[in-house]
Scaffold this motif. Structure first.
Motif, PDB file in Angstrom:
ATOM      1  N   UNK A  94       0.580  -0.893   0.367  1.00 32.96           N
ATOM      2  CA  UNK A  94      -0.373   0.174   0.022  1.00 32.96           C
ATOM      3  C   UNK A  94       0.885   1.251   0.324  1.00 32.96           C
ATOM      4  N   UNK A  95       1.818   1.165   0.384  1.00 35.70           N
ATOM      5  CA  UNK A  95       2.587   2.486   1.216  1.00 35.70           C
ATOM      6  C   UNK A  95       3.573   2.623  -0.627  1.00 35.70           C
ATOM      7  N   UNK A  96       4.050   1.624  -0.920  1.00 37.16           N
ATOM      8  CA  UNK A  96       4.946   1.714  -2.364  1.00 37.16           C
ATOM      9  C   UNK A  96       3.792   2.403  -3.125  1.00 37.16           C
ATOM     10  N   UNK A  97       2.462   1.640  -3.352  1.00 35.10           N
ATOM     11  CA  UNK A  97       1.919   2.467  -3.558  1.00 35.10           C
ATOM     12  C   UNK A  97       0.892   3.932  -4.275  1.00 35.10           C
ATOM     13  N   UNK A  98       1.003   4.891  -3.242  1.00 35.55           N
ATOM     14  CA  UNK A  98       0.784   6.043  -2.731  1.00 35.55           C
ATOM     15  C   UNK A  98       2.157   5.852  -2.689  1.00 35.55           C
ATOM     16  N   UNK A  99       3.520   6.411  -3.151  1.00 34.84           N
ATOM     17  CA  UNK A  99       4.202   6.329  -3.005  1.00 34.84           C
ATOM     18  C   UNK A  99       4.691   6.986  -4.399  1.00 34.84           C
ATOM     19  N   UNK A 100       4.186   6.681  -5.434  1.00 34.69           N
ATOM     20  CA  UNK A 100       3.808   5.719  -6.630  1.00 34.69           C
ATOM     21  C   UNK A 100       3.052   6.628  -7.423  1.00 34.69           C
ATOM     22  N   UNK A 101       1.891   7.407  -6.705  1.00 26.40           N
ATOM     23  CA  UNK A 101       0.884   7.725  -7.226  1.00 26.40           C
ATOM     24  C   UNK A 101       1.426   9.722  -6.761  1.00 26.40           C
ATOM     25  N   UNK A 102       2.549   9.276  -6.108  1.00 24.48           N
ATOM     26  CA  UNK A 102       2.036  11.131  -5.119  1.00 24.48           C
ATOM     27  C   UNK A 102       3.341  11.308  -5.635  1.00 24.48           C
ATOM     28  N   UNK A 103       4.216  10.327  -6.730  1.00 24.79           N
ATOM     29  CA  UNK A 103       5.994  10.816  -7.299  1.00 24.79           C
ATOM     30  C   UNK A 103       4.992  11.340  -8.673  1.00 24.79           C
ATOM     31  N   UNK A 104       4.151  10.265  -8.690  1.00 25.89           N
ATOM     32  CA  UNK A 104       3.372  10.756 -10.655  1.00 25.89           C
ATOM     33  C   UNK A 104       2.709  12.148 -10.453  1.00 25.89           C
TER      34      UNK A 104
END
Length: 552
Positions: A94-104
């Motif tokens: 979950x954390x990795x996915x949220x960080x990826x979305x935040x990065x985009x």
């Protein structure tokens, strides 16, 4: 004239062009409103996010709100194999996915920032220039002496944020220079500066007095007041307090009725009759096309009505100011000398009510295929004779008073008892069986009138100073009947300069006289640098006036 001693001292703030209202008109490069990337690209991003959320609705509810409905309580191992979200859930990422979305999102914000940072403009004494692009740079320039108009557009979201976009209309196709977006106050001031410079003025009495009234305060380009935008949505496009009121007011009922009494309604009725006939004849499947047809025509009616709502037209020192639009408000100023042709039309459906429409040929920087090109050619959606006369006097201010009977009594309502127009000869009536008595022309000293149609009446007016050329054509049948056709050439638009089935000798005589009239009118034309005060709006003339002999 104003006494020179009474002229206020030049109080233009240091660095600004003489007589400028806005601090953005100082010849230096400026950036647009900081919220410009949000309106140009952010809304599209929100639409994409909305589509993604709508498609993942069930899974998002299961992940974040599993207690709302038992329908979404599905075991992870029962989800479709290969689903990326299933893989993220199964591996507890979950954390990795949220960080990826935040990065985009941060990447998109960075792109928007760079786009805003590298998008600059400046206004000099000769040009309006815009530079844009990060990797591929674009530099556009609009010479002020070729400006055909300045449009101020306020889409609904921009109005709520107190912002607007300016479009400087150039003299060629796709030559417009756009400033998207500025605060509404800055947009109004910048437009006034551009039109003042385009008129040929640098610093005159009016500009000095205006600078004295407005003081020396500089307005921030980032200023936007949301409450003012909401008020504008309700009350309409705000105008400077010294702007005159509209000379024409269109009731909403008349506007709606005029759109229903149109050719599109006739086409819809014909389609419905065909569908009903097809269903009765044994093909009932054609009934399925009825609903899409009604929806399509209904959408067209709503769009045309909302575009024409809150219509106003008024004279200003910089030209004719036209405002229209309910949701997206457009305010354009048409400088003097930018109207190449004017046409007044009336369909047979409007005749019992005495309604007319006025369209013009003008350079809008758009092609005819552009869906928004039509709204810049219609200057009066529907109006009475009094409305038509008031608008024509704004568009044709140099037309002598003794030529107005050629427009109404002889032109729009003609032919009169003693017709002064040269019409289709009786020997060729078969080619114009209904309108041969109305199909004709009249050459006045400074304009050419073309009168056409009996069912759909029209009168086209071509100022000599704007006419590019005139042509004459004759086919084999025309030669047999000794008739010919003429065509007045102007810029491309809805106003047609063609008229046929005229007496050959009359057409040749018109050809020769138009050539001399165009040369004379062009030599004395100074409308590209008008630099004058606004003339009072004359009241419409009731009844016939004294007629004068037209030019042969």
């Amino acid at each position: 004239m104003t006494d020179a001693a009474a002229v206020p001292p030049d109080t233009t703030p240091p660095g600004l062009l003489p007589g400028a209202r806005s601090p953005l008109s100082d010849g230096e490069w400026h950036r647009l409103h900081p919220l410009t990337p949000l309106l140009r690209g952010g809304l599209f991003l929100l639409v994409i996010v909305g589509i993604v959320v709508a498609n993942l609705r069930d899974r998002l509810v299961y992940l974040f709100l599993p207690w709302l409905d038992d329908e979404y309580e599905v075991e992870i191992d029962q989800l479709e194999n290969g689903d990326p979200i299933n893989w993220i859930v199964a591996n507890n990422l979950y954390v990795v996915a949220l960080l990826a979305v935040l990065g985009v999102l941060l990447l998109l914000i960075g792109v928007f920032y760079l786009s805003w940072r590298f998008h600059t403009f400046r206004i000099t004494g000769d040009d309006v220039e815009v530079r844009s692009g990060v990797l591929f740079r674009t530099h556009r320039r609009a010479p002020l002496d070729r400006v055909q108009g300045v449009n101020l557009t306020r889409p609904m979201v921009a109005r709520l944020l107190g912002m607007a976009k300016l479009e400087v209309v150039g003299a060629g196709l796709d030559s417009n220079v756009k400033l998207e977006y500025l605060s509404t106050l800055n947009a109004e001031q910048v437009r006034a500066d551009i039109l003042r410079l385009a008129s040929g003025r640098r610093l005159d009495d009016a500009a000095r007095a205006d600078a004295a009234r407005h003081g020396t305060s500089r307005v921030s380009a980032a200023a936007s007041v949301v409450s003012a935008g909401i008020n504008g949505l309700i009350t309409g496009a705000e105008e400077p307090v010294d702007e005159p009121e509209s000379v024409v007011h269109i009731p909403v009922g008349r506007l709606v009725a005029s759109r229903l009494l149109s050719g599109s309604t006739v086409a819809l009725l014909a389609i419905i009759a065909f569908i009903v006939w097809g269903a009765i004849a044994g093909t009932p499947w054609v009934l399925f096309s009825l609903v899409p047809a009604v929806i399509g025509f209904g959408t067209y009616w709503v769009r045309t009505i909302t575009r024409a709502l809150r219509y106003s037209i008024a004279p200003t020192p910089s030209g004719v100011r036209i405002t229209f639009g309910l949701f997206t408000t457009v305010t354009e100023i048409l400088p003097p000398g930018r109207v190449h042709a004017v046409q007044v039309t009336q369909s047979i459906l409007w005749r019992p009510f005495g309604w007319w429409e006025i369209t013009v040929n003008r350079l809008s920087g758009r092609g005819l295929a552009d869906a928004n090109a039509d709204q810049f050619t219609t200057v009066l959606p529907v109006g009475t004779r009094t409305d038509v006369e008031r608008v024509l006097r704004l568009l044709l201010p140099d037309l002598p008073e003794n030529e107005w009977p050629m427009v109404f009594e002889q032109g729009l309502l003609g032919p009169a008892a003693e017709d002064i127009y040269t019409n289709t000869p009786r020997r060729a009536w078969l080619f114009r069986p209904l309108s041969w008595k109305r199909n004709g022309f009249l050459l006045a000293p400074d304009v050419l009138f073309l009168r056409r149609g009996a069912i759909w009446r029209s009168l086209a007016i071509f100022p000599m100073a704007r006419m590019q050329s005139i042509g004459i054509h004759q086919g084999p049948v025309d030669r047999r009947l000794a008739v010919a056709g003429i065509r007045a050439h102007t810029i491309t638009g809805r106003v047609s300069g063609s008229i046929g089935i005229l007496d050959r000798d009359a057409a040749l005589d018109l050809f020769e006289h138009v050539e001399a009239a165009v040369v004379t009118a062009t030599a004395g034309d100074r409308s590209h640098r008008w630099a004058g005060e606004v003339a009072p709006v004359p009241e419409p003339v009731e009844g016939p006036a004294e007629q004068s002999e037209p030019t042969p």
